[in-house]
Design an enzyme around this catalytic site. Structure first.
Site, PDB file in Angstrom:
ATOM      1  N   LEU A  69       5.827   3.145  -5.891  1.00 60.91           N
ATOM      2  CA  LEU A  69       6.535   1.924  -5.526  1.00 60.91           C
ATOM      3  C   LEU A  69       6.573   1.797  -4.007  1.00 60.91           C
ATOM      4  O   LEU A  69       6.671   2.792  -3.291  1.00 60.91           O
ATOM      5  CB  LEU A  69       7.953   1.936  -6.098  1.00 60.91           C
ATOM      6  N   GLU A  70       6.516   0.564  -3.516  1.00 57.85           N
ATOM      7  CA  GLU A  70       6.399   0.320  -2.079  1.00 57.85           C
ATOM      8  C   GLU A  70       7.539   0.933  -1.280  1.00 57.85           C
ATOM      9  O   GLU A  70       7.384   1.255  -0.105  1.00 57.85           O
ATOM     10  CB  GLU A  70       6.312  -1.180  -1.797  1.00 57.85           C
ATOM     11  N   ALA A  71       8.697   1.071  -1.901  1.00 52.49           N
ATOM     12  CA  ALA A  71       9.841   1.617  -1.173  1.00 52.49           C
ATOM     13  C   ALA A  71       9.676   3.107  -0.877  1.00 52.49           C
ATOM     14  O   ALA A  71      10.454   3.675  -0.114  1.00 52.49           O
ATOM     15  CB  ALA A  71      11.128   1.383  -1.955  1.00 52.49           C
ATOM     16  N   GLY A  72       8.682   3.757  -1.487  1.00 53.77           N
ATOM     17  CA  GLY A  72       8.431   5.154  -1.194  1.00 53.77           C
ATOM     18  C   GLY A  72       8.630   6.102  -2.357  1.00 53.77           C
ATOM     19  O   GLY A  72       8.522   7.318  -2.194  1.00 53.77           O
TER      20      GLY A  72
END
Length: 290
Positions: A69-72
């Site tokens: 996920l882009e948030a890490g």
């Protein structure tokens, strides 16, 4: 097959008004997308339908797919579908909880993004995506016409970065003629293999990727190996090919299309009982009627 109690499933169907052998448009889209996700891939996915498809793929045929996920968040085994990329429910059994900078800087840019799932406002015949603006780009103060864009969209976000380095891209679109022009008004993301002269992904210095499938609410499309132009590979059950052509901005080749295999009872059961039992996303209505 997951251990799902048959009686519980029947009670669920009765409660929700669903049928075991019938499916909704959203369920069909989730299944069509999941089937394109290979096992062992490192998949950058967003919330909503892309994440539902990834969860289904993990349960069905891709247990070793790593969700990113882009948030890490890296490598979760999600039990309860999250509402955003930063939702703590997305972190269950994750191997890494990091940051957006790490997700792109130390994962994607090092070659660990083999699959990306993207959406956009426009997709042209080469699979190039526009998620930036409609009706011009420059604001009124510096525009040659003195007018700004008709619609300012959300922008690239991580889409350009993902499409630039991923081996395979799944682009998810609503199939309308205005969203399927012959050429995008603004090239946010070169996700296809080729393009007009001077506008291929190689002209932009992108020497990786080009494996693309566009999944809409009517069909699946892939680039022709010779021309790079999208052609129909699969059409959904009950959809007229001519209707799809009428809603496409270029002369879509439908001659090679096969009918998509409908969702299996197992796929539907897992979607309903394990992936999104509360129907947070599955319960949404699509614009197309069954």
């Amino acid at each position: 097959m997951l251990n799902i109690d048959v009686d519980e499933y029947r009670a669920y169907l009765e409660k929700t008004g669903l049928e075991e052998d019938k499916y909704t448009n959203m369920e069909l889209l989730a299944v069509a997308t999941a089937r394109e996700m290979p096992d062992g891939s490192f998949a950058f996915v967003g919330t909503g339908l892309p994440l539902m498809a990834a969860m289904l793929a993990q349960h069905m045929h891709a247990p070793d797919m790593t969700i990113i996920l882009e948030a890490g968040t890296v490598g979760p085994k999600i039990e309860h579908i999250p509402l955003s990329v930063a939702d703590p429910r997305a972190a269950y059994q994750a191997s890494t909880l990091s940051t957006l900078a790490d997700a792109f800087g130390t994962i994607a840019n090092r070659g660990y993004c083999t699959l990306g799932v993207l959406g956009a406002a426009e997709c042209d015949k080469y699979g190039n995506l526009n998620s930036t603006s409609i009706g011009g780009y420059w604001p009124a103060g510096v525009s040659e016409t003195g007018k700004g864009p008709e619609v300012r969209l959300t922008g690239s976000g991580g889409a350009n970065s993902i499409a630039s380095v991923a081996d395979k891209i799944i682009a998810m679109m609503v199939h309308e003629k205005r969203r399927m022009p012959e050429k995008v008004e603004y090239l946010t993301t070169p996700s296809g293999m080729r393009g007009p002269r001077g506008e291929t992904r190689y002209d932009y210095g992108l020497y990786r990727g080009g494996d693309l499938v566009v999944i809409t609410d009517l069909c699946k499309m892939k680039p022709d190996p010779e021309t790079g132009i999208l052609y129909m590979t699969e059409i959904y059950p009950g959809i007229d090919p001519e209707y799809v052509k009428e809603n496409t901005g270029w002369d879509l080749n439908v001659s090679r299309a096969k009918v998509l295999e409908p969702p299996t009872p197992e796929e539907l059961m897992i979607l309903r009982m394990k992936v999104d039992p509360d129907r947070i996303y599955l319960g949404r209505k699509s614009r197309r009627k069954n």
